[in-house]
Design a protein around this motif. Structure first.
Motif, PDB file in Angstrom:
ATOM      1  N   SER A  18       0.838  -1.205   0.000  1.00 34.61           N
ATOM      2  CA  SER A  18       0.000   0.000   0.000  1.00 34.61           C
ATOM      3  C   SER A  18       0.870   1.252   0.000  1.00 34.61           C
ATOM      4  O   SER A  18       2.031   1.213   0.412  1.00 34.61           O
ATOM      5  CB  SER A  18      -0.896   0.006   1.238  1.00 34.61           C
ATOM      6  OG  SER A  18      -0.091   0.180   2.397  1.00 34.61           O
ATOM      7  N   GLU A  19       0.270   2.363  -0.445  1.00 36.97           N
ATOM      8  CA  GLU A  19       0.976   3.652  -0.422  1.00 36.97           C
ATOM      9  C   GLU A  19       1.395   4.000   1.005  1.00 36.97           C
ATOM     10  O   GLU A  19       2.456   4.545   1.238  1.00 36.97           O
ATOM     11  CB  GLU A  19       0.063   4.772  -0.944  1.00 36.97           C
ATOM     12  CG  GLU A  19       0.016   4.859  -2.458  1.00 36.97           C
ATOM     13  CD  GLU A  19       1.378   5.065  -3.106  1.00 36.97           C
ATOM     14  OE1 GLU A  19       2.183   5.837  -2.565  1.00 36.97           O
ATOM     15  OE2 GLU A  19       1.639   4.439  -4.143  1.00 36.97           O
ATOM     16  N   GLU A  20       0.530   3.684   1.952  1.00 32.37           N
ATOM     17  CA  GLU A  20       0.787   4.001   3.358  1.00 32.37           C
ATOM     18  C   GLU A  20       2.038   3.264   3.846  1.00 32.37           C
ATOM     19  O   GLU A  20       2.926   3.852   4.472  1.00 32.37           O
ATOM     20  CB  GLU A  20      -0.428   3.584   4.189  1.00 32.37           C
ATOM     21  CG  GLU A  20      -0.420   4.151   5.588  1.00 32.37           C
ATOM     22  CD  GLU A  20      -1.579   3.623   6.433  1.00 32.37           C
ATOM     23  OE1 GLU A  20      -1.577   3.895   7.632  1.00 32.37           O
ATOM     24  OE2 GLU A  20      -2.458   2.923   5.875  1.00 32.37           O
ATOM     25  N   LEU A  21       2.126   1.989   3.523  1.00 35.12           N
ATOM     26  CA  LEU A  21       3.296   1.198   3.925  1.00 35.12           C
ATOM     27  C   LEU A  21       4.548   1.722   3.205  1.00 35.12           C
ATOM     28  O   LEU A  21       5.595   1.907   3.819  1.00 35.12           O
ATOM     29  CB  LEU A  21       3.084  -0.292   3.616  1.00 35.12           C
ATOM     30  CG  LEU A  21       4.229  -1.236   3.990  1.00 35.12           C
ATOM     31  CD1 LEU A  21       4.560  -1.172   5.483  1.00 35.12           C
ATOM     32  CD2 LEU A  21       3.918  -2.675   3.591  1.00 35.12           C
ATOM     33  N   THR A  56      11.326  -5.641   6.682  1.00 35.92           N
ATOM     34  CA  THR A  56       9.920  -5.329   6.980  1.00 35.92           C
ATOM     35  C   THR A  56       8.994  -6.102   6.040  1.00 35.92           C
ATOM     36  O   THR A  56       7.987  -6.664   6.467  1.00 35.92           O
ATOM     37  CB  THR A  56       9.659  -3.807   6.821  1.00 35.92           C
ATOM     38  OG1 THR A  56      10.602  -3.099   7.618  1.00 35.92           O
ATOM     39  CG2 THR A  56       8.257  -3.428   7.265  1.00 35.92           C
ATOM     40  N   LEU A  57       9.357  -6.140   4.749  1.00 34.09           N
ATOM     41  CA  LEU A  57       8.537  -6.856   3.762  1.00 34.09           C
ATOM     42  C   LEU A  57       8.460  -8.351   4.077  1.00 34.09           C
ATOM     43  O   LEU A  57       7.397  -8.960   3.995  1.00 34.09           O
ATOM     44  CB  LEU A  57       9.111  -6.673   2.350  1.00 34.09           C
ATOM     45  CG  LEU A  57       9.070  -5.268   1.746  1.00 34.09           C
ATOM     46  CD1 LEU A  57       9.829  -5.237   0.432  1.00 34.09           C
ATOM     47  CD2 LEU A  57       7.632  -4.794   1.536  1.00 34.09           C
ATOM     48  N   LEU A  95       7.463 -13.603   3.521  1.00 31.29           N
ATOM     49  CA  LEU A  95       8.235 -14.023   2.337  1.00 31.29           C
ATOM     50  C   LEU A  95       9.319 -15.011   2.768  1.00 31.29           C
ATOM     51  O   LEU A  95       9.848 -14.908   3.861  1.00 31.29           O
ATOM     52  CB  LEU A  95       8.890 -12.806   1.681  1.00 31.29           C
ATOM     53  CG  LEU A  95       7.943 -11.683   1.233  1.00 31.29           C
ATOM     54  CD1 LEU A  95       8.739 -10.480   0.757  1.00 31.29           C
ATOM     55  CD2 LEU A  95       7.019 -12.169   0.117  1.00 31.29           C
ATOM     56  N   ASN A  96       9.636 -15.943   1.884  1.00 28.45           N
ATOM     57  CA  ASN A  96      10.716 -16.867   2.274  1.00 28.45           C
ATOM     58  C   ASN A  96      12.026 -16.596   1.539  1.00 28.45           C
ATOM     59  O   ASN A  96      12.987 -17.332   1.691  1.00 28.45           O
ATOM     60  CB  ASN A  96      10.277 -18.340   2.136  1.00 28.45           C
ATOM     61  CG  ASN A  96       9.586 -18.590   0.808  1.00 28.45           C
ATOM     62  OD1 ASN A  96       9.804 -17.817  -0.127  1.00 28.45           O
ATOM     63  ND2 ASN A  96       8.770 -19.631   0.725  1.00 28.45           N
ATOM     64  N   GLN A  97      12.075 -15.520   0.728  1.00 29.41           N
ATOM     65  CA  GLN A  97      13.362 -15.140   0.124  1.00 29.41           C
ATOM     66  C   GLN A  97      14.220 -14.459   1.183  1.00 29.41           C
ATOM     67  O   GLN A  97      13.699 -13.709   2.001  1.00 29.41           O
ATOM     68  CB  GLN A  97      13.165 -14.132  -1.029  1.00 29.41           C
ATOM     69  CG  GLN A  97      12.519 -14.699  -2.266  1.00 29.41           C
ATOM     70  CD  GLN A  97      10.996 -14.575  -2.218  1.00 29.41           C
ATOM     71  OE1 GLN A  97      10.410 -14.479  -1.141  1.00 29.41           O
ATOM     72  NE2 GLN A  97      10.369 -14.605  -3.367  1.00 29.41           N
ATOM     73  N   PRO A  98      15.546 -14.700   1.158  1.00 30.34           N
ATOM     74  CA  PRO A  98      16.420 -13.942   2.066  1.00 30.34           C
ATOM     75  C   PRO A  98      16.452 -12.474   1.630  1.00 30.34           C
ATOM     76  O   PRO A  98      16.256 -12.181   0.446  1.00 30.34           O
ATOM     77  CB  PRO A  98      17.786 -14.602   1.875  1.00 30.34           C
ATOM     78  CG  PRO A  98      17.719 -15.283   0.557  1.00 30.34           C
ATOM     79  CD  PRO A  98      16.290 -15.640   0.313  1.00 30.34           C
ATOM     80  N   TYR A  99      16.696 -11.576   2.592  1.00 27.60           N
ATOM     81  CA  TYR A  99      16.638 -10.153   2.248  1.00 27.60           C
ATOM     82  C   TYR A  99      17.674  -9.778   1.178  1.00 27.60           C
ATOM     83  O   TYR A  99      17.444  -8.898   0.341  1.00 27.60           O
ATOM     84  CB  TYR A  99      16.774  -9.271   3.512  1.00 27.60           C
ATOM     85  CG  TYR A  99      18.164  -8.796   3.827  1.00 27.60           C
ATOM     86  CD1 TYR A  99      18.685  -7.661   3.200  1.00 27.60           C
ATOM     87  CD2 TYR A  99      18.974  -9.477   4.744  1.00 27.60           C
ATOM     88  CE1 TYR A  99      19.960  -7.229   3.471  1.00 27.60           C
ATOM     89  CE2 TYR A  99      20.250  -9.038   5.015  1.00 27.60           C
ATOM     90  CZ  TYR A  99      20.747  -7.912   4.377  1.00 27.60           C
ATOM     91  OH  TYR A  99      22.016  -7.486   4.637  1.00 27.60           O
ATOM     92  N   GLU A 100      18.828 -10.474   1.165  1.00 29.64           N
ATOM     93  CA  GLU A 100      19.878 -10.170   0.177  1.00 29.64           C
ATOM     94  C   GLU A 100      19.355 -10.326  -1.254  1.00 29.64           C
ATOM     95  O   GLU A 100      19.696  -9.553  -2.140  1.00 29.64           O
ATOM     96  CB  GLU A 100      21.102 -11.108   0.337  1.00 29.64           C
ATOM     97  CG  GLU A 100      21.913 -10.892   1.591  1.00 29.64           C
ATOM     98  CD  GLU A 100      21.394 -11.685   2.782  1.00 29.64           C
ATOM     99  OE1 GLU A 100      22.110 -11.721   3.796  1.00 29.64           O
ATOM    100  OE2 GLU A 100      20.291 -12.270   2.703  1.00 29.64           O
ATOM    101  N   GLU A 101      18.541 -11.348  -1.458  1.00 31.76           N
ATOM    102  CA  GLU A 101      18.014 -11.640  -2.799  1.00 31.76           C
ATOM    103  C   GLU A 101      17.054 -10.535  -3.259  1.00 31.76           C
ATOM    104  O   GLU A 101      17.123 -10.064  -4.395  1.00 31.76           O
ATOM    105  CB  GLU A 101      17.275 -12.986  -2.744  1.00 31.76           C
ATOM    106  CG  GLU A 101      16.969 -13.588  -4.104  1.00 31.76           C
ATOM    107  CD  GLU A 101      16.197 -14.908  -3.937  1.00 31.76           C
ATOM    108  OE1 GLU A 101      15.078 -14.996  -4.461  1.00 31.76           O
ATOM    109  OE2 GLU A 101      16.731 -15.829  -3.261  1.00 31.76           O
ATOM    110  N   ILE A 102      16.187 -10.109  -2.333  1.00 26.89           N
ATOM    111  CA  ILE A 102      15.225  -9.040  -2.651  1.00 26.89           C
ATOM    112  C   ILE A 102      15.984  -7.734  -2.901  1.00 26.89           C
ATOM    113  O   ILE A 102      15.716  -7.013  -3.866  1.00 26.89           O
ATOM    114  CB  ILE A 102      14.207  -8.862  -1.495  1.00 26.89           C
ATOM    115  CG1 ILE A 102      13.463 -10.175  -1.231  1.00 26.89           C
ATOM    116  CG2 ILE A 102      13.223  -7.733  -1.808  1.00 26.89           C
ATOM    117  CD1 ILE A 102      12.591 -10.171   0.016  1.00 26.89           C
ATOM    118  N   ALA A 103      16.967  -7.457  -2.039  1.00 28.95           N
ATOM    119  CA  ALA A 103      17.752  -6.221  -2.162  1.00 28.95           C
ATOM    120  C   ALA A 103      18.511  -6.181  -3.485  1.00 28.95           C
ATOM    121  O   ALA A 103      18.595  -5.135  -4.136  1.00 28.95           O
ATOM    122  CB  ALA A 103      18.723  -6.101  -0.993  1.00 28.95           C
TER     123      ALA A 103
END
Length: 219
Positions: free
Chosen positions: A37-40, A55-56, A62-70
């Motif tokens: 959402s825009e708010e988030l 946070t996501l 989510l089960n992806q590690p944060y490094e992958e998303i980043a």
């Protein structure tokens, strides 16, 4: 007491990479199949990519590690950084940087951005020679609104905090400067929505208002 050092935030103050980050983030959200959402999204302003990704992961299980998303987000961002026609320095900031530099004010960059993004911006817009130091909040344990990044910047400038001024545009950054007890000039950017300037010492919409003769009364 006189002004000897200016501690610049980068995003929304020197460049507006926010539209690029936004495009890159929303492309990444689409890849992840999540509806942010825009708010988030607004609540992420001024936070490091790591904190956003964490946070996501929590928010959407989510089960992806944060490094992958980043990494996915960074790749999209890099593409926009070099190829987006509208990306430029914020109006008047180069003149202000040169004005301080010519008047022997020490300039330090204190940003939540990664050092890679900082270096990309400095190289693209030839800012390196004006600054005595750069700090990336992404390398620190705490991110804004924690005051650490500005406390370190004042140390790097070799100045007591009363001789320093922070230029910020976000709620989190202004709060960080306030907690560090450093005079804060808030830049009201046409792009920064819903930011709280209450704790800033002065608020400007034009960088000419931060020239030394205009702010000397505060120092």
């Amino acid at each position: 007491m006189s002004l000897k050092a200016v501690l610049f935030d980068m995003d929304g103050v020197i460049v507006d990479t926010e539209p690029l980050h936004r495009k890159a983030y929303f492309k990444t959200f689409k890849d992840l199949g999540i509806d942010v959402s825009e708010e988030l999204y607004t609540s992420f302003t001024g936070a490091s990519t790591k904190r956003v990704c964490e946070t996501l992961i929590k928010e959407f299980n989510l089960n992806q590690p944060y490094e992958e998303i980043a990494k996915a987000k960074r790749d999209y961002f890099k593409d926009y950084f070099y190829n987006d026609e509208e990306f430029d320095l914020i109006t008047g900031v180069k003149e202000l940087i040169q004005h301080y530099y010519e008047n022997e004010i020490t300039l330090i960059l204190a940003s939540s951005a990664t050092m890679m993004t900082i270096d990309m911006v400095f190289e693209k817009f030839e800012l390196e020679k004006y600054f005595s130091g750069k700090i990336s909040g992404a390398d620190l344990k705490e991110s804004k609104p924690h005051p650490e990044v500005f406390q370190l910047a004042a140390k790097l400038a070799k100045q007591p905090i009363e001789n320093c001024m922070v230029i910020e545009d976000s709620t989190n950054g202004i709060l960080a400067a306030h907690r560090a007890n450093i005079f804060c000039a808030a830049y009201r950017s046409p792009h920064s929505k819903n930011q709280d300037y209450t704790l800033a010492n002065i608020v400007v919409s034009d960088y000419e208002e931060l020239q030394l003769d205009k702010i000397s009364k505060y120092f």
